[in-house]
Design a protein around this motif. Structure first.
Motif, PDB file in Angstrom:
ATOM      1  N   VAL A   1     -27.060  13.971   2.429  1.00 21.04           N
ATOM      2  CA  VAL A   1     -27.280  12.516   2.414  1.00 21.04           C
ATOM      3  C   VAL A   1     -28.757  12.234   2.659  1.00 21.04           C
ATOM      4  O   VAL A   1     -29.345  12.737   3.623  1.00 21.04           O
ATOM      5  CB  VAL A   1     -26.413  11.824   3.479  1.00 21.04           C
ATOM      6  CG1 VAL A   1     -26.752  10.333   3.564  1.00 21.04           C
ATOM      7  CG2 VAL A   1     -24.933  12.015   3.166  1.00 21.04           C
TER       8      VAL A   1
ATOM      9  N   GLU B   1     -29.084   5.473   2.782  1.00 20.51           N
ATOM     10  CA  GLU B   1     -27.903   4.611   2.752  1.00 20.51           C
ATOM     11  C   GLU B   1     -28.349   3.170   2.956  1.00 20.51           C
ATOM     12  O   GLU B   1     -29.373   2.906   3.590  1.00 20.51           O
ATOM     13  CB  GLU B   1     -26.894   5.025   3.825  1.00 20.51           C
ATOM     14  CG  GLU B   1     -27.438   5.006   5.229  1.00 20.51           C
ATOM     15  CD  GLU B   1     -26.458   5.603   6.233  1.00 20.51           C
ATOM     16  OE1 GLU B   1     -26.110   4.888   7.190  1.00 20.51           O
ATOM     17  OE2 GLU B   1     -26.050   6.774   6.050  1.00 20.51           O
TER      18      GLU B   1
ATOM     19  N   LYS C   1     -19.770  10.081   3.980  1.00 22.13           N
ATOM     20  CA  LYS C   1     -20.822  11.073   4.217  1.00 22.13           C
ATOM     21  C   LYS C   1     -20.233  12.446   4.549  1.00 22.13           C
ATOM     22  O   LYS C   1     -20.780  13.469   4.140  1.00 22.13           O
ATOM     23  CB  LYS C   1     -21.763  10.584   5.318  1.00 22.13           C
ATOM     24  CG  LYS C   1     -22.656   9.430   4.854  1.00 22.13           C
ATOM     25  CD  LYS C   1     -23.683   9.028   5.894  1.00 22.13           C
ATOM     26  CE  LYS C   1     -23.083   8.234   7.007  1.00 22.13           C
ATOM     27  NZ  LYS C   1     -24.128   7.712   7.942  1.00 22.13           N
TER      28      LYS C   1
ATOM     29  N   ALA D   1     -27.236  10.815  -2.141  1.00 24.62           N
ATOM     30  CA  ALA D   1     -27.215  12.215  -1.716  1.00 24.62           C
ATOM     31  C   ALA D   1     -27.844  13.078  -2.797  1.00 24.62           C
ATOM     32  O   ALA D   1     -27.937  12.686  -3.964  1.00 24.62           O
ATOM     33  CB  ALA D   1     -25.778  12.670  -1.450  1.00 24.62           C
TER      34      ALA D   1
ATOM     35  N   VAL E   1     -24.458   5.039  -0.627  1.00 25.94           N
ATOM     36  CA  VAL E   1     -24.953   6.262   0.003  1.00 25.94           C
ATOM     37  C   VAL E   1     -25.547   7.168  -1.077  1.00 25.94           C
ATOM     38  O   VAL E   1     -24.864   7.522  -2.041  1.00 25.94           O
ATOM     39  CB  VAL E   1     -23.826   7.015   0.744  1.00 25.94           C
ATOM     40  CG1 VAL E   1     -24.358   8.317   1.343  1.00 25.94           C
ATOM     41  CG2 VAL E   1     -23.212   6.137   1.834  1.00 25.94           C
TER      42      VAL E   1
END
Length: 246
Positions: A212, A215, A202, A241, A239
């Motif tokens: 972000v 997750e 991150k 983003a 994750v």
């Protein structure tokens, strides 16, 4: 000398296994098992982010999606079937040969290139979504790699990073269990020291101008013989983003 993310030993490792990409019982069996949960997560976020019709036959029509480290095309092909303009890149040329042959047999138009994320970023290419799936733990110069992936995301676009956490549990299950006991993967496929924690990933994402947004952990359920999303991010995790719109 131009900076590069290529790790020659890793490229050689995956080149040696390239012929088995599309064998669901071969050396890439774990990725075949992993694909449904990955595709479900990608689909969910693309539909929500770009406000697409999930009932459409080809809901990703008009979207450009890049798969970095595409291997034999296990993600590119379903994305292309859903209407995306799919591009797959891999530093191992043999992987690209296999991917092209399989796409041709499947009647799919996918742009496969034997190149790297930093080379593509240097050309000024950008995409609606960049997939960075189980690659970061195999590259050299991780900061350069993550920067180049982020640079490939259009304003308002998405990037999904999936990798393994650097925990004792990940070592026990992903290396001791998956490689040495269950033989799901060839011994030496992973190096625990190259795993990244979610906080490290991150930090690299936000450092390069992305935000972000979500997750999730991913865990294997042996009784169901499938991978599922989980709050547990101690081993595998993803994750999501986005780059702010211009």
């Amino acid at each position: 000398m131009t900076a590069t993310t290529i790790n020659d030993a890793e490229i050689a490792k995956f080149t040696a296994m390239a012929e088995e990409w599309w064998d669901p019982k071969g050396k890439f069996k774990p990725l075949h098992k992993f694909n449904p949960v990955r595709m479900s997560y990608i689909r969910e976020h693309l539909l929500n982010h770009f406000k697409l019709d999930g009932a459409a036959m080809r809901p990703f029509e008009g979207l450009s999606i890049l798969d970095v480290g595409c291997g034999g095309g296990l993600l590119c092909e379903p994305l292309a079937r859903l209407g995306a303009t799919a591009t797959g890149i891999d530093a191992a040329e043999r992987n690209i040969v296999i991917a092209r042959l399989h796409a041709e047999k499947s009647g799919l138009d996918i742009d496969y290139q034997a190149t790297t994320s930093e080379a593509l970023a240097a050309q000024g290419k950008t995409f609606d979504m960049v997939l960075n799936m189980e690659v970061v733990e195999h590259v050299d110069n991780v900061p350069l790699y993550m920067k180049s992936c982020a640079d490939l995301v259009k304003p308002g676009g998405l990037m999904l990073t999936a990798t393994l956490n650097r925990t004792a549990r990940a070592y026990a299950l992903a290396i001791i269990g998956a490689e040495r006991v269950l033989r799901w993967l060839p011994v030496g496929t992973h190096d625990w020291n190259k795993f990244l924690t979610p906080d490290e990933v991150k930090a690299l994402i936000t450092r390069n101008g992305l935000e972000v947004t979500a997750e999730t952990g991913v865990v294997f359920h042996p009784l169901a013989d499938e991978w599922r999303k989980s709050r547990d991010m101690a081993i595998n995790y993803m994750v999501m983003a986005q780059r702010p719109a211009a």
